[in-house]
Design a protein around this motif. Sequence first.
Motif, short mmCIF file in Angstrom:
data_model
loop_
_atom_site.label_atom_id
_atom_site.label_comp_id
_atom_site.label_asym_id
_atom_site.label_seq_id
_atom_site.Cartn_x
_atom_site.Cartn_y
_atom_site.Cartn_z
N LEU A 155 -6.77 1.17 -1.47
CA LEU A 155 -5.74 1.73 -0.59
C LEU A 155 -4.97 0.66 0.18
O LEU A 155 -3.96 0.96 0.81
CB LEU A 155 -6.37 2.73 0.37
CG LEU A 155 -6.92 3.99 -0.33
CD1 LEU A 155 -7.80 4.79 0.61
CD2 LEU A 155 -5.77 4.85 -0.86
N SER A 156 -5.41 -0.58 0.10
CA SER A 156 -4.62 -1.68 0.66
C SER A 156 -3.44 -2.03 -0.24
O SER A 156 -2.51 -2.72 0.18
CB SER A 156 -5.50 -2.91 0.88
OG SER A 156 -5.85 -3.51 -0.37
N LYS A 157 -3.49 -1.54 -1.48
CA LYS A 157 -2.47 -1.88 -2.47
C LYS A 157 -1.54 -0.71 -2.81
O LYS A 157 -0.48 -0.91 -3.41
CB LYS A 157 -3.14 -2.35 -3.77
CG LYS A 157 -4.03 -3.57 -3.58
CD LYS A 157 -4.80 -3.90 -4.84
CE LYS A 157 -5.73 -5.08 -4.65
NZ LYS A 157 -6.53 -5.38 -5.87
N GLN A 158 -1.93 0.48 -2.43
CA GLN A 158 -1.12 1.66 -2.73
C GLN A 158 -1.43 2.75 -1.71
O GLN A 158 -2.45 2.70 -1.02
CB GLN A 158 -1.42 2.15 -4.15
CG GLN A 158 -2.88 2.47 -4.39
CD GLN A 158 -3.25 2.54 -5.87
OE1 GLN A 158 -2.80 1.72 -6.68
NE2 GLN A 158 -4.03 3.56 -6.23
N LYS A 159 -0.55 3.73 -1.64
CA LYS A 159 -0.66 4.74 -0.59
C LYS A 159 -1.79 5.73 -0.84
O LYS A 159 -2.48 6.16 0.08
CB LYS A 159 0.68 5.48 -0.46
CG LYS A 159 0.77 6.36 0.77
CD LYS A 159 2.19 6.92 0.93
CE LYS A 159 2.28 7.77 2.20
NZ LYS A 159 3.64 8.37 2.35
N LEU A 161 -4.89 7.27 -3.95
CA LEU A 161 -5.85 6.73 -4.90
C LEU A 161 -5.30 6.55 -6.31
O LEU A 161 -5.77 5.69 -7.05
CB LEU A 161 -7.09 7.64 -4.96
CG LEU A 161 -8.01 7.56 -3.75
CD1 LEU A 161 -9.16 8.55 -3.90
CD2 LEU A 161 -8.56 6.16 -3.56
N ALA A 162 -4.31 7.35 -6.68
CA ALA A 162 -3.74 7.24 -8.02
C ALA A 162 -2.42 6.48 -8.03
O ALA A 162 -1.81 6.32 -9.09
CB ALA A 162 -3.56 8.62 -8.65
N GLY A 163 -1.95 6.07 -6.88
CA GLY A 163 -0.65 5.39 -6.80
C GLY A 163 0.01 5.69 -5.48
O GLY A 163 -0.65 5.81 -4.45
N ASP A 164 1.31 5.84 -5.51
CA ASP A 164 2.05 6.06 -4.26
C ASP A 164 2.44 7.52 -4.03
O ASP A 164 3.24 7.82 -3.16
CB ASP A 164 3.28 5.16 -4.23
CG ASP A 164 2.89 3.69 -4.03
OD1 ASP A 164 1.92 3.45 -3.29
OD2 ASP A 164 3.53 2.82 -4.62
N GLU A 165 1.87 8.42 -4.83
CA GLU A 165 2.08 9.85 -4.62
C GLU A 165 0.74 10.56 -4.53
O GLU A 165 -0.20 10.23 -5.28
CB GLU A 165 2.92 10.45 -5.78
CG GLU A 165 4.35 9.94 -5.82
CD GLU A 165 5.18 10.63 -6.89
OE1 GLU A 165 4.62 11.47 -7.63
OE2 GLU A 165 6.38 10.33 -6.98
N VAL A 166 0.65 11.51 -3.64
CA VAL A 166 -0.59 12.26 -3.47
C VAL A 166 -0.89 13.06 -4.73
O VAL A 166 0.02 13.56 -5.41
CB VAL A 166 -0.50 13.19 -2.24
CG1 VAL A 166 0.46 14.34 -2.47
CG2 VAL A 166 -1.88 13.69 -1.84
N ARG A 199 -5.91 5.26 7.43
CA ARG A 199 -4.52 5.71 7.30
C ARG A 199 -4.42 6.80 6.24
O ARG A 199 -3.78 7.84 6.45
CB ARG A 199 -3.65 4.50 6.93
CG ARG A 199 -2.15 4.79 6.78
CD ARG A 199 -1.76 5.11 5.34
NE ARG A 199 -2.26 4.11 4.42
CZ ARG A 199 -2.43 4.34 3.11
NH1 ARG A 199 -2.20 5.54 2.60
NH2 ARG A 199 -2.88 3.38 2.32
N TRP A 200 -5.06 6.58 5.11
CA TRP A 200 -5.07 7.56 4.00
C TRP A 200 -5.71 8.87 4.45
O TRP A 200 -5.17 9.95 4.19
CB TRP A 200 -5.82 6.96 2.83
CG TRP A 200 -6.19 7.89 1.71
CD1 TRP A 200 -5.38 8.34 0.71
CD2 TRP A 200 -7.49 8.46 1.47
NE1 TRP A 200 -6.10 9.16 -0.14
CE2 TRP A 200 -7.40 9.25 0.31
CE3 TRP A 200 -8.72 8.37 2.12
CZ2 TRP A 200 -8.49 9.95 -0.23
CZ3 TRP A 200 -9.81 9.07 1.61
CH2 TRP A 200 -9.68 9.84 0.45
N TRP A 201 -6.85 8.78 5.13
CA TRP A 201 -7.57 9.98 5.56
C TRP A 201 -6.73 10.80 6.54
O TRP A 201 -6.66 12.02 6.43
CB TRP A 201 -8.90 9.59 6.16
CG TRP A 201 -9.72 10.78 6.58
CD1 TRP A 201 -10.10 11.12 7.85
CD2 TRP A 201 -10.27 11.79 5.72
NE1 TRP A 201 -10.83 12.27 7.85
CE2 TRP A 201 -10.96 12.71 6.55
CE3 TRP A 201 -10.24 12.01 4.35
CZ2 TRP A 201 -11.60 13.82 6.04
CZ3 TRP A 201 -10.89 13.13 3.84
CH2 TRP A 201 -11.56 14.01 4.68
N LYS A 202 -6.11 10.12 7.48
CA LYS A 202 -5.26 10.83 8.45
C LYS A 202 -4.10 11.50 7.73
O LYS A 202 -3.72 12.63 8.07
CB LYS A 202 -4.72 9.85 9.49
CG LYS A 202 -3.87 10.51 10.56
CD LYS A 202 -3.39 9.51 11.61
CE LYS A 202 -2.54 10.17 12.67
NZ LYS A 202 -2.07 9.20 13.69
#
Length: 217
Positions: A155-159, A161-166, A199-202
Amino acid sequence: MVLKLYGSPLSTCTRRVAIVLKEKNVPYEFFPVNLATGAHKSPEYLAKQPFGQVPYIEEEDGFQLFESRAIGRYIAVKYAGQGNKVLPDPADLRAVAKFEQAASIELTNFDPFASQIAFEKVFKGGKGLGPADPKVVESLTRQLLLKLDAYEIILSKQKYLAGDEVTLADLFHITYGAMLAPLGVDALEDASKRPHLARWWKDITSRPSWQAVKDGA
């Protein structure tokens, strides 16, 4: 046509399905299954869900499906043209591969630990299996935290887990993940230790879909 969702309102897996239904703006009718009275083990229920677990869905034409992740994928594909996009374009082979990678991460590196912590500290007593074993909880927590160190790298490299889209791979974490902090495992929200994870969890737990079902499907 209104989809029927059979499950327990606070069941983690039932709410996992409800999150996807909300994301895709799919109306559904909820049919509560009373786990306390063993309704999920009745012959009538077992005829539809042979493992005696919740949830399952039923469509107007009688089609039935169980297993929360399978249901989530089915809903996301069937209603691809409405609501929020939660799966990659099937024509984008690499995006699909990244999604499958992320989905495997949730299934093998998160759920076995988070769900077992919840079992030890919540569900075990409810099943009459005695109190939580502190050593088991400690071991599970230690293993989970090591796994979340890898999440932090990703998650330091992308927003997401699969990329930049949920995607569903992110959303599938929410129901068990939300149990951790109340159970004393501050693994997902501590920005001082894993800022990208926090950040991801929030982000994913702020989504309207979870806010709509966090207190019941």
